[in-house]
Every structure is written in structure tokens, then in C-alpha cells.
Design an enzyme around this catalytic site. Sequence first.
Site, PDB file in Angstrom:
ATOM      1  N   GLY A 185      -1.224  10.406  -2.861  1.00 40.65           N
ATOM      2  CA  GLY A 185      -2.391  10.179  -3.257  1.00 40.65           C
ATOM      3  C   GLY A 185      -3.489  10.941  -2.947  1.00 40.65           C
ATOM      4  O   GLY A 185      -4.637  11.114  -3.378  1.00 40.65           O
ATOM      5  N   TYR A 186      -3.121  12.136  -1.875  1.00 36.59           N
ATOM      6  CA  TYR A 186      -4.282  12.714  -1.103  1.00 36.59           C
ATOM      7  C   TYR A 186      -3.421  14.187  -0.865  1.00 36.59           C
ATOM      8  O   TYR A 186      -3.895  14.923  -0.114  1.00 36.59           O
ATOM      9  CB  TYR A 186      -4.466  11.987   0.204  1.00 36.59           C
ATOM     10  CG  TYR A 186      -4.934  10.743   0.060  1.00 36.59           C
ATOM     11  CD1 TYR A 186      -6.188  10.497  -0.165  1.00 36.59           C
ATOM     12  CD2 TYR A 186      -3.995   9.671   0.243  1.00 36.59           C
ATOM     13  CE1 TYR A 186      -6.545   9.169  -0.174  1.00 36.59           C
ATOM     14  CE2 TYR A 186      -4.313   8.273   0.228  1.00 36.59           C
ATOM     15  CZ  TYR A 186      -5.628   8.076   0.007  1.00 36.59           C
ATOM     16  OH  TYR A 186      -6.145   6.848  -0.153  1.00 36.59           O
TER      17      TYR A 186
ATOM     18  N   VAL B 272      12.859  -7.617   6.139  1.00 42.07           N
ATOM     19  CA  VAL B 272      12.899  -8.851   6.483  1.00 42.07           C
ATOM     20  C   VAL B 272      12.102  -9.523   5.540  1.00 42.07           C
ATOM     21  O   VAL B 272      11.395  -9.103   4.371  1.00 42.07           O
ATOM     22  CB  VAL B 272      11.650  -8.988   7.761  1.00 42.07           C
ATOM     23  CG1 VAL B 272      12.265  -8.035   8.925  1.00 42.07           C
ATOM     24  CG2 VAL B 272      10.527  -8.305   7.689  1.00 42.07           C
ATOM     25  N   GLY B 273      12.116 -11.067   5.574  1.00 45.21           N
ATOM     26  CA  GLY B 273      11.710 -11.771   4.489  1.00 45.21           C
ATOM     27  C   GLY B 273      12.390 -11.427   3.340  1.00 45.21           C
ATOM     28  O   GLY B 273      13.421 -11.235   2.966  1.00 45.21           O
ATOM     29  N   LYS B 274      11.304 -11.225   2.043  1.00 42.71           N
ATOM     30  CA  LYS B 274      11.709 -11.310   0.922  1.00 42.71           C
ATOM     31  C   LYS B 274      12.057  -9.635   0.678  1.00 42.71           C
ATOM     32  O   LYS B 274      12.600  -9.503  -0.453  1.00 42.71           O
ATOM     33  CB  LYS B 274      10.802 -11.806  -0.070  1.00 42.71           C
ATOM     34  CG  LYS B 274      10.603 -13.189  -0.087  1.00 42.71           C
ATOM     35  CD  LYS B 274       9.528 -13.707  -0.887  1.00 42.71           C
ATOM     36  CE  LYS B 274       9.392 -15.307  -0.946  1.00 42.71           C
ATOM     37  NZ  LYS B 274       8.000 -15.543  -1.812  1.00 42.71           N
TER      38      LYS B 274
ATOM     39  N   ASP C 216      11.761  -0.628   0.180  1.00 39.95           N
ATOM     40  CA  ASP C 216      11.149  -0.922  -1.137  1.00 39.95           C
ATOM     41  C   ASP C 216      10.996   0.460  -1.979  1.00 39.95           C
ATOM     42  O   ASP C 216      10.210   0.822  -2.877  1.00 39.95           O
ATOM     43  CB  ASP C 216       9.771  -1.649  -1.285  1.00 39.95           C
ATOM     44  CG  ASP C 216       8.787  -1.071  -0.351  1.00 39.95           C
ATOM     45  OD1 ASP C 216       8.993  -0.194   0.497  1.00 39.95           O
ATOM     46  OD2 ASP C 216       7.654  -1.638  -0.774  1.00 39.95           O
TER      47      ASP C 216
ATOM     48  N   GLU D 271       0.874   4.345  10.259  1.00 38.81           N
ATOM     49  CA  GLU D 271       0.420   5.575   9.441  1.00 38.81           C
ATOM     50  C   GLU D 271      -0.732   6.406   9.922  1.00 38.81           C
ATOM     51  O   GLU D 271      -0.801   7.654   9.980  1.00 38.81           O
ATOM     52  CB  GLU D 271       0.419   5.080   8.045  1.00 38.81           C
ATOM     53  CG  GLU D 271       0.211   6.241   7.273  1.00 38.81           C
ATOM     54  CD  GLU D 271       0.206   6.031   5.607  1.00 38.81           C
ATOM     55  OE1 GLU D 271       1.523   6.197   4.971  1.00 38.81           O
ATOM     56  OE2 GLU D 271      -0.679   5.836   5.152  1.00 38.81           O
TER      57      GLU D 271
ATOM     58  N   HIS E  14       1.491  12.625   1.582  1.00 41.52           N
ATOM     59  CA  HIS E  14       1.167  11.286   0.665  1.00 41.52           C
ATOM     60  C   HIS E  14       0.773  11.601  -0.783  1.00 41.52           C
ATOM     61  O   HIS E  14      -0.146  12.579  -1.032  1.00 41.52           O
ATOM     62  CB  HIS E  14      -0.043  10.592   1.383  1.00 41.52           C
ATOM     63  CG  HIS E  14      -0.359   9.093   0.896  1.00 41.52           C
ATOM     64  ND1 HIS E  14      -0.664   8.834  -0.536  1.00 41.52           N
ATOM     65  CD2 HIS E  14       0.091   7.963   1.418  1.00 41.52           C
ATOM     66  CE1 HIS E  14      -0.647   7.641  -0.800  1.00 41.52           C
ATOM     67  NE2 HIS E  14      -0.167   6.913   0.488  1.00 41.52           N
TER      68      HIS E  14
END
Length: 305
Positions: free
Chosen positions: A183-184, A71-73, A161, A252, A181
Site C-alpha cells: 500500500g505504500y 490461534v482461534g479461527k 492467512d 509492524e 508494503h
Amino acid sequence: MKHCPHMGVGNLKMKAGLSYPQPSTMKGRTDVNSVTNWNAPLVWEGTFDPVVIDDIYRRMNPRVAVVVLAVGKYTRFLKGFLESGEKYFLVGLRVTYYIFTDNEQDVPNVTLSEGRKITILPVPSAKRWQDVVLSKMKWATVTIDKQIRNEADYLFMMDVDSVFHNRFGAESLSQMSAVLHRGYYKNINRDGFPYERRPESKAYIPAGEGDYYYTAAVWGGYLEDMYRLVKYCYEQSEEDAKNNIEAVWQEESHLNKYFLYNKPAKVLSPEYLWSDYDAPGSDIKLIRISQLVKDYAEVRPNGGQ
């Protein structure tokens, strides 16, 4: 195949005469753990043979749905996601990309392989990126119930993305597959995970509890199991909204609570969702899909706040 197969030993059929290296009971990855404490596979490069996996699943010929919200950009990310997905995502299997968008005219024309297609589903615009995230659960719940359950055996929820860089294959399929994830996933105490810690939220996880921290940018499983989980995230978010609270990381947070008490059948390593913001360590032998660097203030409807 009309319904999701139950992945018992009797279902893992392979053709006679297939050539592949003999598996070993003594050799394998020693730098990472490849099994959870509930005996589910923890999938890394080097823990499976793609020749064997592909033969098994192509014989099953499952239908796979991929749900993305653009949606949007965020429609600008569709071309890279779809074109790279056609190179690397479940190649040789039937895939339908279900694209929820408020800008149907911005969905690019992408050449798809045989058995693969795009279904565009119009949705309203949103004023906050948090609302975009939560609306994804709402629209997915409605659409799975009304349409997708008649058209797919497996379903993945993915963030648009992102770009595929290497094989993202049938080794990712299971009754329910969660992704660690990036990062963890190592040297983090469970109390350092960014779980929702406020008891007022339905996503609340008390200190001292937790297995891993999972991303909500990629997750998948059997269609009906995914429907239950997507609906759970949506309904729990709605309950929070009634109580004037929003989970710290939206769906999440609810996803992580669900997986704590309803263990995934397979856990996928951070190879299955990395980020262009971070350089991989030596344990990441290849990156299968990665989130793009972007200016959140520019692409998000409320400036990323």
C-alpha cells in the site's frame, strides 16, 4: 551447514557446466528501482536468474524455519498456507514450519516434501487480535532461544492467512530481508507512511525521516539476526505497555523503526506479499504470496476492533 554462511563473494559457489543466459550490464528492469540508496538489492521478477540462485543455495543446503501463529479461527488458513508453501516456498531446501496454535487438533495433515516438516507449539488463546500479534513476538523470542536456534540457519516470520501463488525462492534469503508494503511502495512521501508518530511510543519515528514502509506479515533473515529483531519488537512493545501505550500498528511499527536505523541487507518487492483485496499494477509481474480476503469481524477474537 551448522551456522549461517556470511554471504560474501567467496561463498556464492556454483557448479561448473550450469547452463543459463548470460547476464547483461545494459538490460534489465527499467520500470522499477532494483537497488536501495544503501546499495542493497531491491528484488523484483526479472532482477535475478532462478537457475543460478537455486544452484548456489542448494549447494549450501541451509535449514529454514518458518514461524506462523494460528490461534482461534485462524487455524482454517493453515491448509492453504502449507499446501501452497510446499509447491512454491523454497522448493528443494530444508524447511520446518513452526506453528504456534491454541488448537493443535485443527492442524491439518499435509503431505510434505523430503527434508521438510511441521513442529506444533501450543500457546494460550487471546481475547484481542492485537494481543495475538504481540504474543507472536513473545512466543517466537522464547522458542528461538530455546529450540529453533539449534535447528535452523534462516528464519521467516509469516502471517498464516496467506497463500503462495508463484515461486518464493532463495533470492529472498539474506542476512535480513524486508518486504515493501503493497500500500505504500510507490508515489508516497515518507511523511505519508503510517509510522508511529507519538513520541511516547518506543516505535516513534519523527516526521522527515524514513526510507520505505515495510510489512510485518513477511520478513526473514539469518537466525541470530532475526532473533535480535524479534526480541527487539517484543521488548519495545513491553516497554510501551508499561507506559500505557500501544504502537499504532503493533510489531509492524517497531519493525519499521528498527529497519530505519538498521538497514536490511535485501529489500523484497510487494511481489513477496500482495493482497487479494487489491489488483496489481503493471510493475507487479507476478504475485508470489498474497493475503486472503476475510471477514475480520468473524475471524478475529474481538471482532476486528
